[in-house]
Motif scaffolding. Structure first.
Motif, PDB file in Angstrom:
ATOM      1  N   UNK A   1       0.746  -1.173  -0.118  1.00  0.00           N
ATOM      2  CA  UNK A   1      -0.119  -0.122  -0.106  1.00  0.00           C
ATOM      3  C   UNK A   1       0.827   1.524  -0.146  1.00  0.00           C
ATOM      4  N   UNK A   2       2.164   1.108   0.048  1.00  0.00           N
ATOM      5  CA  UNK A   2       3.000   2.364   0.435  1.00  0.00           C
ATOM      6  C   UNK A   2       3.648   2.311  -1.004  1.00  0.00           C
ATOM      7  N   UNK A   3       3.433   1.462  -1.936  1.00  0.00           N
ATOM      8  CA  UNK A   3       4.335   1.587  -3.246  1.00  0.00           C
ATOM      9  C   UNK A   3       3.723   2.750  -4.147  1.00  0.00           C
ATOM     10  N   UNK A   4       4.444   3.138  -5.116  1.00  0.00           N
ATOM     11  CA  UNK A   4       4.030   4.066  -6.245  1.00  0.00           C
ATOM     12  C   UNK A   4       5.038   4.482  -6.987  1.00  0.00           C
ATOM     13  N   UNK A   5       4.685   5.401  -7.721  1.00  0.00           N
ATOM     14  CA  UNK A   5       5.785   6.052  -8.579  1.00  0.00           C
ATOM     15  C   UNK A   5       5.315   7.211  -9.199  1.00  0.00           C
ATOM     16  N   UNK A   6       6.097   8.149  -9.715  1.00  0.00           N
ATOM     17  CA  UNK A   6       5.812   9.398 -10.248  1.00  0.00           C
ATOM     18  C   UNK A   6       6.368   9.439 -11.643  1.00  0.00           C
ATOM     19  N   UNK A   7       5.565  10.028 -12.414  1.00  0.00           N
ATOM     20  CA  UNK A   7       6.075  10.368 -13.736  1.00  0.00           C
ATOM     21  C   UNK A   7       5.608  11.392 -14.354  1.00  0.00           C
ATOM     22  N   UNK A   8       6.710  12.306 -14.989  1.00  0.00           N
ATOM     23  CA  UNK A   8       6.150  13.577 -15.701  1.00  0.00           C
ATOM     24  C   UNK A   8       6.328  13.662 -16.951  1.00  0.00           C
ATOM     25  N   UNK A   9       5.664  13.894 -17.774  1.00  0.00           N
ATOM     26  CA  UNK A   9       5.859  14.194 -19.328  1.00  0.00           C
ATOM     27  C   UNK A   9       5.202  15.566 -20.012  1.00  0.00           C
ATOM     28  N   UNK A  10       5.933  15.983 -20.840  1.00  0.00           N
ATOM     29  CA  UNK A  10       5.247  17.202 -21.719  1.00  0.00           C
ATOM     30  C   UNK A  10       4.131  16.937 -22.357  1.00  0.00           C
ATOM     31  N   UNK A  11       3.105  18.026 -22.356  1.00  0.00           N
ATOM     32  CA  UNK A  11       1.839  17.947 -23.229  1.00  0.00           C
ATOM     33  C   UNK A  11       2.232  18.110 -24.572  1.00  0.00           C
ATOM     34  N   UNK A  12       1.897  17.232 -25.423  1.00  0.00           N
ATOM     35  CA  UNK A  12       1.948  17.626 -26.747  1.00  0.00           C
ATOM     36  C   UNK A  12       1.141  18.882 -27.145  1.00  0.00           C
ATOM     37  N   UNK A  13       1.420  19.839 -28.134  1.00  0.00           N
ATOM     38  CA  UNK A  13       0.810  20.790 -28.575  1.00  0.00           C
ATOM     39  C   UNK A  13      -0.717  20.469 -29.016  1.00  0.00           C
ATOM     40  N   UNK A  14      -0.640  19.616 -29.872  1.00  0.00           N
ATOM     41  CA  UNK A  14      -2.047  19.424 -30.153  1.00  0.00           C
ATOM     42  C   UNK A  14      -3.130  18.909 -29.045  1.00  0.00           C
ATOM     43  N   UNK A  15      -2.625  18.462 -27.977  1.00  0.00           N
ATOM     44  CA  UNK A  15      -3.591  18.162 -26.820  1.00  0.00           C
ATOM     45  C   UNK A  15      -3.932  19.483 -26.198  1.00  0.00           C
ATOM     46  N   UNK A  16      -3.273  20.419 -26.538  1.00  0.00           N
ATOM     47  CA  UNK A  16      -3.834  21.736 -25.741  1.00  0.00           C
ATOM     48  C   UNK A  16      -5.138  21.928 -26.049  1.00  0.00           C
ATOM     49  N   UNK A  17      -5.904  22.437 -24.991  1.00  0.00           N
ATOM     50  CA  UNK A  17      -7.357  22.992 -25.005  1.00  0.00           C
ATOM     51  C   UNK A  17      -8.204  21.670 -25.338  1.00  0.00           C
ATOM     52  N   UNK A  18      -7.846  20.619 -24.782  1.00  0.00           N
ATOM     53  CA  UNK A  18      -8.575  19.182 -25.045  1.00  0.00           C
ATOM     54  C   UNK A  18      -8.622  18.674 -23.526  1.00  0.00           C
ATOM     55  N   UNK A  19      -9.712  17.797 -23.476  1.00  0.00           N
ATOM     56  CA  UNK A  19     -10.104  16.899 -22.221  1.00  0.00           C
ATOM     57  C   UNK A  19      -9.817  15.639 -22.612  1.00  0.00           C
ATOM     58  N   UNK A  20      -8.718  14.878 -22.045  1.00  0.00           N
ATOM     59  CA  UNK A  20      -7.995  13.637 -22.252  1.00  0.00           C
ATOM     60  C   UNK A  20      -8.106  12.753 -20.961  1.00  0.00           C
ATOM     61  N   UNK A  21      -7.998  11.423 -21.200  1.00  0.00           N
ATOM     62  CA  UNK A  21      -7.746  10.409 -20.450  1.00  0.00           C
ATOM     63  C   UNK A  21      -6.487   9.898 -20.552  1.00  0.00           C
ATOM     64  N   UNK A  22      -5.720   9.740 -19.562  1.00  0.00           N
ATOM     65  CA  UNK A  22      -4.466   9.014 -19.437  1.00  0.00           C
ATOM     66  C   UNK A  22      -4.395   7.655 -19.232  1.00  0.00           C
ATOM     67  N   UNK A  23      -3.820   6.682 -19.944  1.00  0.00           N
ATOM     68  CA  UNK A  23      -3.920   5.302 -19.644  1.00  0.00           C
ATOM     69  C   UNK A  23      -2.543   5.278 -18.959  1.00  0.00           C
ATOM     70  N   UNK A  24      -2.668   4.426 -17.835  1.00  0.00           N
ATOM     71  CA  UNK A  24      -1.487   3.890 -16.978  1.00  0.00           C
ATOM     72  C   UNK A  24      -1.357   2.471 -17.490  1.00  0.00           C
ATOM     73  N   UNK A  25      -0.305   2.017 -17.986  1.00  0.00           N
ATOM     74  CA  UNK A  25      -0.214   0.416 -18.387  1.00  0.00           C
ATOM     75  C   UNK A  25       1.245  -0.016 -17.545  1.00  0.00           C
TER      76      UNK A  25
END
Length: 197
Positions: free
Chosen positions: A4-28
């Motif tokens: 229950x204490x395990x986890x991770x953090x990941x950062x990434x840049x948002x591609x310009x074509x996704x600006x001003x959209x609502x998206x879902x992020x898939x965690x695989x």
């Protein structure tokens, strides 16, 4: 243990074509470095990537469709300066009516260097606070009638606004009116009005 204490953090840049959209992020989670082995997918809740503008436009479009009338809307975010606009009748201009009184007063303030005499102040107060048309007529004449008001619009760079015959019949767009309001209320270094104006 302690999973229950395990986890991770990941950062990434948002591609310009996704600006001003609502998206879902898939965690695989997978046992293959290319992501194609055994895997489990988790889907995020909707993520808003600065999509407020699109939500506004979508909402405005729905309202315009419901009423079937010509609409022109423009808003500016005071903190960023970003402008969001919408129209369902491209190129249409709208009669400004009493909103022209703001332009009349702004032109008068410009001409007077922000210093109105007591008579001008009283007339301007009646024009703005109680929408007195006689007061507007008086100040309209003082700024040069039709030519003075159209000169004001040219000086402000609002190319889709003009007065054809009388101040109350002035034609404009929401974007032009927003530009005028920005100069009057939001511009910290106005180029047309001084700090007294």
């Amino acid at each position: 243990m302690n999973a229950g204490q395990a986890g991770y953090k990941l950062g990434f840049n948002i591609p310009a074509q996704l600006q001003h959209h609502v998206v879902r992020i898939i965690h695989r989670i997978t046992d293959d470095c290319n992501g194609n082995g055994n895997y489990v997918n988790f889907y995020s809740n909707p993520v808003d990537i600065n999509a407020y503008a699109q939500r506004l436009v979508t909402g405005w479009q729905q309202i315009a469709n419901r009423f079937g009338m010509p609409v022109s809307i423009a808003v500016q975010l005071a903190n960023t300066g970003e402008v969001v606009n919408f129209t369902n009748v491209s190129g249409q201009k709208f009669i400004i009516a009493s909103t022209a009184k703001v332009g009349i007063l702004t032109k008068l303030l410009h001409n007077q260097g922000g210093q109105l005499n007591s008579g001008q102040m009283a007339t301007a107060t009646r024009m703005i606070e109680v929408s007195d048309n006689n007061a507007a007529n008086e100040l309209y004449a003082e700024i040069g009638d039709l030519s003075g008001l159209n000169q004001f619009y040219r000086e402000m760079g609002v190319t889709s606004t003009y007065c054809p015959t009388h101040w109350g019949l002035t034609l404009t767009t929401a974007t032009d009116q927003l530009r005028l309001l920005h100069e009057i209320f939001l511009n910290p270094h106005p180029t047309y009005l001084n700090q007294q104006g």
